[in-house]
Write a protein that holds these residues in place. Structure first.
Motif, PDB file in Angstrom:
ATOM      1  N   ILE A 195       0.943  -1.214   0.614  1.00  0.00           N
ATOM      2  CA  ILE A 195      -0.208   0.507   0.056  1.00  0.00           C
ATOM      3  C   ILE A 195       0.737   0.814  -0.317  1.00  0.00           C
ATOM      4  CG2 ILE A 195      -0.225   0.181   2.393  1.00  0.00           C
ATOM      5  CD1 ILE A 195      -2.967   0.899   1.944  1.00  0.00           C
ATOM      6  N   SER A 196       0.504   1.469  -0.757  1.00  0.00           N
ATOM      7  CA  SER A 196       1.379   3.383  -0.738  1.00  0.00           C
ATOM      8  C   SER A 196       0.549   4.006  -1.836  1.00  0.00           C
ATOM      9  CB  SER A 196       2.404   3.032  -1.672  1.00  0.00           C
ATOM     10  OG  SER A 196       1.514   3.325  -2.695  1.00  0.00           O
ATOM     11  N   ARG A 197       0.769   5.484  -0.745  1.00  0.00           N
ATOM     12  CA  ARG A 197      -0.096   6.924  -1.095  1.00  0.00           C
ATOM     13  C   ARG A 197       0.902   7.918  -1.446  1.00  0.00           C
ATOM     14  NH1 ARG A 197       4.012   8.857   1.774  1.00  0.00           N
ATOM     15  NH2 ARG A 197       3.316  10.333   4.063  1.00  0.00           N
ATOM     16  N   ASP A 198      -0.155   8.889  -2.704  1.00  0.00           N
ATOM     17  CA  ASP A 198       0.260   9.872  -3.673  1.00  0.00           C
ATOM     18  C   ASP A 198      -0.337  11.120  -2.464  1.00  0.00           C
ATOM     19  OD1 ASP A 198       0.936  12.382  -4.575  1.00  0.00           O
ATOM     20  OD2 ASP A 198       1.213  10.860  -6.059  1.00  0.00           O
ATOM     21  N   ASN A 199      -0.187  11.497  -1.982  1.00  0.00           N
ATOM     22  CA  ASN A 199      -0.636  12.702  -1.299  1.00  0.00           C
ATOM     23  C   ASN A 199      -0.759  13.972  -1.410  1.00  0.00           C
ATOM     24  OD1 ASN A 199      -0.587  11.573   1.102  1.00  0.00           O
ATOM     25  ND2 ASN A 199       0.636  12.783   2.542  1.00  0.00           N
ATOM     26  N   ALA A 200      -0.122  14.579  -2.774  1.00  0.00           N
ATOM     27  CA  ALA A 200      -0.336  15.402  -3.377  1.00  0.00           C
ATOM     28  C   ALA A 200      -1.915  15.486  -4.153  1.00  0.00           C
ATOM     29  CB  ALA A 200       0.704  15.739  -4.527  1.00  0.00           C
ATOM     30  N   ALA A 201      -2.269  13.859  -4.945  1.00  0.00           N
ATOM     31  CA  ALA A 201      -3.205  13.342  -6.194  1.00  0.00           C
ATOM     32  C   ALA A 201      -4.317  13.150  -5.096  1.00  0.00           C
ATOM     33  CB  ALA A 201      -2.459  12.206  -6.525  1.00  0.00           C
ATOM     34  N   ASN A 202      -3.844  13.330  -3.730  1.00  0.00           N
ATOM     35  CA  ASN A 202      -5.081  12.432  -2.473  1.00  0.00           C
ATOM     36  C   ASN A 202      -5.487  10.984  -2.701  1.00  0.00           C
ATOM     37  OD1 ASN A 202      -5.440  15.052  -0.763  1.00  0.00           O
ATOM     38  ND2 ASN A 202      -6.441  15.590  -2.875  1.00  0.00           N
ATOM     39  N   THR A 203      -4.693  10.168  -3.358  1.00  0.00           N
ATOM     40  CA  THR A 203      -5.213   9.365  -3.727  1.00  0.00           C
ATOM     41  C   THR A 203      -3.709   7.714  -3.044  1.00  0.00           C
ATOM     42  OG1 THR A 203      -5.426   9.709  -6.538  1.00  0.00           O
ATOM     43  CG2 THR A 203      -4.618   7.912  -6.282  1.00  0.00           C
ATOM     44  N   VAL A 204      -4.382   6.846  -3.195  1.00  0.00           N
ATOM     45  CA  VAL A 204      -3.866   5.596  -2.474  1.00  0.00           C
ATOM     46  C   VAL A 204      -3.900   4.076  -2.990  1.00  0.00           C
ATOM     47  CG1 VAL A 204      -4.349   3.856  -1.011  1.00  0.00           C
ATOM     48  CG2 VAL A 204      -4.470   6.175  -0.125  1.00  0.00           C
ATOM     49  N   PHE A 205      -2.726   3.439  -3.117  1.00  0.00           N
ATOM     50  CA  PHE A 205      -2.674   2.529  -4.331  1.00  0.00           C
ATOM     51  C   PHE A 205      -2.280   1.428  -3.233  1.00  0.00           C
ATOM     52  CE2 PHE A 205      -2.342   5.266  -7.786  1.00  0.00           C
ATOM     53  CZ  PHE A 205      -0.954   6.463  -7.311  1.00  0.00           C
ATOM     54  N   LEU A 206      -2.608   0.038  -4.460  1.00  0.00           N
ATOM     55  CA  LEU A 206      -2.291  -1.300  -3.331  1.00  0.00           C
ATOM     56  C   LEU A 206      -2.316  -1.703  -4.907  1.00  0.00           C
ATOM     57  CD1 LEU A 206      -3.169  -2.995  -1.092  1.00  0.00           C
ATOM     58  CD2 LEU A 206      -5.061  -3.750  -2.186  1.00  0.00           C
ATOM     59  N   GLN A 207      -0.791  -2.064  -5.124  1.00  0.00           N
ATOM     60  CA  GLN A 207       0.089  -3.083  -5.772  1.00  0.00           C
ATOM     61  C   GLN A 207      -0.081  -4.535  -5.645  1.00  0.00           C
ATOM     62  OE1 GLN A 207       1.913  -2.462  -8.517  1.00  0.00           O
ATOM     63  NE2 GLN A 207       2.141  -4.634  -8.920  1.00  0.00           N
TER      64      GLN A 207
END
Length: 124
Positions: free
Chosen positions: A70-82
């Motif tokens: 799990i990771s996040r991009d705060n600038a894009a308000n997005t969370v990822f699940l690889q």
């Protein structure tokens, strides 16, 4: 209010990979924690992974540890699940969730906002 929209689900063979995304909009400044849950047919919704939005600290269910990230991009308000090394038992609808406050929430009832879900199907 916070709105969450998941994307990236699909059909993949066992051993393959998928990357899910969850885009948040609205009062995103209120989000302290974001998590991923999944629900297979006839089963309860279960915790998969969680991330603290300020420092990016993650936590995982034992069933996905070492395979999912799990990771996040705060600038894009997005969370990822690889998701790597996928197994047929990973087949489920995957939901993104957001909670106020910073804590490794693993119970669905701890989350304030939910996305609509995205289907992940892993064939054997």
């Amino acid at each position: 209010q916070v709105q969450l929209v998941e994307s990236g689900g699909g059909l993949v063979q066992a051993g393959g990979s998928l990357r899910l995304s969850c885009a948040a909009s609205g009062r995103t400044s209120s989000i302290g924690t974001m998590g991923w849950f999944r629900q297979a047919p006839g089963k309860e919704r279960e915790f998969v992974a969680v991330i603290i939005m300020t420092d990016g600290a993650p936590a995982y269910a034992d069933s996905v540890k070492g395979r999912f990230t799990i990771s996040r991009d705060n600038a894009a308000n997005t969370v990822f699940l690889q998701m790597n090394s996928l197994k047929p038992e990973d087949t489920a609808i995957y939901y993104c969730a957001a909670a106020v406050g910073q804590y490794f929430h693993i119970r669905p009832t701890s989350y304030n906002y939910w996305g609509q879900g995205t289907q992940v199907t892993v064939s054997s």
